[in-house]
Scaffold this motif. Structure first.
Motif, PDB file in Angstrom:
ATOM      1  N   VAL A 149      42.655  45.971  43.355  1.00 24.39           N
ATOM      2  CA  VAL A 149      41.187  45.946  43.185  1.00 24.39           C
ATOM      3  C   VAL A 149      40.580  47.089  44.012  1.00 24.39           C
ATOM      4  O   VAL A 149      39.727  47.842  43.537  1.00 24.39           O
ATOM      5  CB  VAL A 149      40.585  44.586  43.634  1.00 24.39           C
ATOM      6  N   ASN A 154      40.714  47.547  37.131  1.00 29.45           N
ATOM      7  CA  ASN A 154      40.030  46.362  36.608  1.00 29.45           C
ATOM      8  C   ASN A 154      41.043  45.252  36.335  1.00 29.45           C
ATOM      9  O   ASN A 154      42.258  45.450  36.481  1.00 29.45           O
ATOM     10  CB  ASN A 154      39.206  46.708  35.350  1.00 29.45           C
ATOM     11  N   THR A 155      40.534  44.082  35.928  1.00 32.25           N
ATOM     12  CA  THR A 155      41.390  42.905  35.738  1.00 32.25           C
ATOM     13  C   THR A 155      42.540  43.188  34.770  1.00 32.25           C
ATOM     14  O   THR A 155      43.694  42.835  35.033  1.00 32.25           O
ATOM     15  CB  THR A 155      40.539  41.724  35.228  1.00 32.25           C
ATOM     16  N   THR A 166      45.603  38.102  32.142  1.00 33.35           N
ATOM     17  CA  THR A 166      44.316  38.426  32.789  1.00 33.35           C
ATOM     18  C   THR A 166      43.706  37.183  33.448  1.00 33.35           C
ATOM     19  O   THR A 166      43.104  37.264  34.508  1.00 33.35           O
ATOM     20  CB  THR A 166      43.304  39.029  31.784  1.00 33.35           C
ATOM     21  N   VAL A 169      45.134  36.759  36.861  1.00 32.30           N
ATOM     22  CA  VAL A 169      44.551  37.713  37.815  1.00 32.30           C
ATOM     23  C   VAL A 169      43.168  37.219  38.256  1.00 32.30           C
ATOM     24  O   VAL A 169      42.832  37.243  39.445  1.00 32.30           O
ATOM     25  CB  VAL A 169      44.456  39.137  37.205  1.00 32.30           C
ATOM     26  N   ARG A 170      42.371  36.733  37.291  1.00 31.97           N
ATOM     27  CA  ARG A 170      41.036  36.204  37.645  1.00 31.97           C
ATOM     28  C   ARG A 170      41.156  35.030  38.618  1.00 31.97           C
ATOM     29  O   ARG A 170      40.383  34.911  39.563  1.00 31.97           O
ATOM     30  CB  ARG A 170      40.281  35.746  36.383  1.00 31.97           C
TER      31      ARG A 170
END
Length: 199
Positions: A149, A154-155, A166, A169-170
């Motif tokens: 990050v 980005n994600t 994704t 990752v979030r």
């Protein structure tokens, strides 16, 4: 005679520390390095008793160099501006014998070197209070995500690089924000850098 190598990327400080220690009857500065790589090379070449090491230097940092010098039978004393818990914890793992701050009185440096040579460990008192109070709450994987990050990824890019979904990752990012008790990614990065939790 105590043989010393100094690693410091600011030339003026490097010269000042060298002159200061050479004034001591029982000390001799045998080498001066501007970064971690040079420090390791000088320690291998001169086999000094002590290496005085800054942390933030170009190329190889002082902590990375200390981890390698640990194998070379040379005592490492970190001399830095940064009283960061994460740095200190990493320095302890690297087996450093001393961790001093640059705003300490100059005569403390020579007496600390003698203490370390006699088998003692010398750590700045400010750090001792911090180190027992604060462990890095993030797992290695969470640090890895946060470093990506911080690199501006980005994600989706983080997911691709770490071969994760994704959504995963979030989830990591929201866990990081919760653990650090911060509102957004910028605050998480800032706090982790200040505490020295990034490699």
């Amino acid at each position: 005679m105590i043989k010393i190598v100094i690693a410091e990327d600011q030339q003026m400080l490097l010269g000042a520390f060298g002159s200061l220690l050479n004034l001591e009857d029982d000390m001799e500065v045998v080498g001066k390095a501007a970064n971690g790589e040079e420090a390791i090379a000088l320690v291998k070449k001169f086999k000094p008793d002590v290496c005085i090491m800054d942390i933030e230097m170009p190329g190889k940092s002082g902590l990375e160099a200390a981890e390698e010098i640990k194998e070379l039978d040379c005592k490492v004393i970190i001399l830095t501006t940064f009283a960061r818990t994460g740095y200190f914890q990493r320095a302890l793992k690297a087996g450093v014998r001393g961790y001093l701050l640059k705003d300490s009185p100059s005569e403390e440096l020579a007496s600390s070197i003698r203490s370390v040579m006699s088998g003692r460990r010398i750590y700045a008192p400010e750090l001792m209070d911090d180190v027992f109070g604060e462990e890095n709450p993030l797992t290695d994987r969470e640090i890895e995500v946060l470093e990506l990050v911080a690199d501006g990824k980005n994600t989706q890019e983080i997911a691709d690089e770490l071969k994760l979904k994704t959504g995963t990752v979030r989830n990591y990012i929201s866990t990081i924000l919760d653990k650090l008790n911060v509102k957004n990614r910028i605050e998480a990065i800032t706090q982790s850098k200040e505490k020295g939790w990034f490699k």
